[in-house]
Structure formats: C-alpha cells, structure tokens
Enzyme design. Structure first.
Site, PDB file in Angstrom:
ATOM      1  N   CYS A  92      32.825  69.441 -43.566  1.00  0.00           N
ATOM      2  CA  CYS A  92      32.888  68.201 -42.798  1.00  0.00           C
ATOM      3  C   CYS A  92      31.502  67.849 -42.275  1.00  0.00           C
ATOM      4  O   CYS A  92      30.768  68.727 -41.807  1.00  0.00           O
ATOM      5  CB  CYS A  92      33.867  68.391 -41.635  1.00  0.00           C
ATOM      6  SG  CYS A  92      34.083  66.936 -40.608  1.00  0.00           S
ATOM      7  N   HIS A 134      42.105  64.683 -44.876  1.00  0.00           N
ATOM      8  CA  HIS A 134      41.041  65.168 -43.994  1.00  0.00           C
ATOM      9  C   HIS A 134      40.499  64.023 -43.136  1.00  0.00           C
ATOM     10  O   HIS A 134      40.374  64.152 -41.918  1.00  0.00           O
ATOM     11  CB  HIS A 134      39.924  65.785 -44.851  1.00  0.00           C
ATOM     12  CG  HIS A 134      38.722  66.214 -44.098  1.00  0.00           C
ATOM     13  ND1 HIS A 134      38.394  67.536 -43.912  1.00  0.00           N
ATOM     14  CD2 HIS A 134      37.743  65.503 -43.481  1.00  0.00           C
ATOM     15  CE1 HIS A 134      37.274  67.611 -43.202  1.00  0.00           C
ATOM     16  NE2 HIS A 134      36.855  66.388 -42.941  1.00  0.00           N
ATOM     17  N   GLU A 135      40.186  62.898 -43.767  1.00  0.00           N
ATOM     18  CA  GLU A 135      39.625  61.765 -43.021  1.00  0.00           C
ATOM     19  C   GLU A 135      40.667  61.154 -42.088  1.00  0.00           C
ATOM     20  O   GLU A 135      40.335  60.729 -40.973  1.00  0.00           O
ATOM     21  CB  GLU A 135      39.056  60.710 -43.974  1.00  0.00           C
ATOM     22  CG  GLU A 135      37.926  61.194 -44.876  1.00  0.00           C
ATOM     23  CD  GLU A 135      36.782  61.876 -44.148  1.00  0.00           C
ATOM     24  OE1 GLU A 135      36.536  61.585 -42.962  1.00  0.00           O
ATOM     25  OE2 GLU A 135      36.122  62.730 -44.764  1.00  0.00           O
ATOM     26  N   HIS A 138      40.807  62.833 -38.780  1.00  0.00           N
ATOM     27  CA  HIS A 138      39.792  62.369 -37.817  1.00  0.00           C
ATOM     28  C   HIS A 138      40.319  61.204 -36.984  1.00  0.00           C
ATOM     29  O   HIS A 138      40.044  61.119 -35.787  1.00  0.00           O
ATOM     30  CB  HIS A 138      38.509  61.925 -38.533  1.00  0.00           C
ATOM     31  CG  HIS A 138      37.641  63.054 -38.966  1.00  0.00           C
ATOM     32  ND1 HIS A 138      37.033  63.917 -38.090  1.00  0.00           N
ATOM     33  CD2 HIS A 138      37.257  63.451 -40.204  1.00  0.00           C
ATOM     34  CE1 HIS A 138      36.318  64.801 -38.762  1.00  0.00           C
ATOM     35  NE2 HIS A 138      36.441  64.540 -40.047  1.00  0.00           N
TER      36      HIS A 138
END
Length: 172
Positions: A92, A134-135, A138
């Site tokens: 990341c 994953h994004e 966030h």
C-alpha cells in the site's frame, strides 16, 4: 494536474469514512486526474481519495495490461457473490515498504460511477478484484494491515513512526 501528498499509516485521517460524491463535476474530475498523477508518480496501481486526505468515495486503478485502460470508481459498492476466498500479497502507498498476505473474497460484483457519472457494473477477477477491494477498504477507514495480527500491525507502526522521525530529523 498536481501531485497530492499521500497520508501514511498510522495517520488517523486514514481512518476517516469517505462520504458519497453528490455530483460528478469538474472538481471531481480534477481530483481524479490529480490522483492518477500521484499514483503513477509513487508508483502504485491503485489510490483511494482517502489516501490523499479527500474523504469522498473516489478511487483510481491502473493495472497496465490487465485493465487495458485506467479505471475510475465513484461511489463504489460491492456484492460478494460466494464464500470462496484467496490470499494475495498486498502492499500500500500508505504503508510503504510493507507487504502481507491478505485473504479476500474471490468473486465479487462492483457497481460504481465512471468519471462522467455513468453507472457501470463489473465482476472483476484476480488482481483487479483484490485491488478494488483494497481501495474500497480505504473509503471505509480500513487498511490492509488491519487484516494481519496485532503484533505485526504494531511492528509495522513502530517501524514507520521511526522512519518518520528520522526523516523529520534529517530535514530539520
């Protein structure tokens, strides 16, 4: 276009929950362009607006050959299609220099808006599926280090804090 500073773990702003984009306008398109420039400069393959301290639901991804063209996801939502998972080593831009195995759903459906505000639906596979999840984490204030043991997470935190202190001392 402009390079944006990327927040690094353990910055508490990375834990902010992003709000939906109310209107896809020139401000959002400029943010998207700046995010791509920042991601390419880093270099990385994905970036969420939260990582550049903009707490709106925007993410950009470019996997080169795998995605054919850069992808934009505004107000993305995810549906898990089955319980099959796979592990992938993730890194990341907000946790530089660290990589860990993370287990994620293998089959998902993502609904989002593109940079023109048009809705699209995809069922990504492989690296694209991992990157989207994953994004999207966030945008929900979650980092890939949240999937590892507390001991590993604390070790990563301490190493990054030490690097930040050393960088601050070398500047001052």
């Amino acid at each position: 276009m402009a390079l944006l500073p990327i927040l690094e773990f353990p910055d508490p702003r990375l834990r902010t929950i992003a709000k939906p984009v109310a209107k896809v306008d020139q401000r959002i398109r400029t943010l998207i362009d700046d995010m791509f420039e920042t991601m390419y400069d880093a270099p990385g393959i994905g970036l969420a607006a939260t990582q550049v301290n903009v707490h709106e639901q925007v993410l950009v991804i470019d996997l080169g050959e795998e995605t054919k063209e850069p992808m934009v996801f505004i107000n993305p939502s995810i549906e898990i299609l089955d319980q099959e998972h796979y592990e992938y080593e993730e890194g990341c831009l907000s946790v530089p220099g660290f990589y860990e195995q993370v287990s994620r759903p293998k089959h998902i459906r993502v609904t989002a808006l593109d940079r023109d505000g048009k809705e699209f639906v995809i069922e990504p596979e492989g690296l694209l599926a991992v990157c989207v999840q994953h994004e999207m984490d966030h945008l929900n204030g979650k980092l890939f280090v949240d999937y590892v043991s507390n001991i590993k997470r604390q070790r990563i935190r301490k190493k990054l804090e030490k690097q930040h202190r050393q960088a601050a001392q070398s500047v001052g």
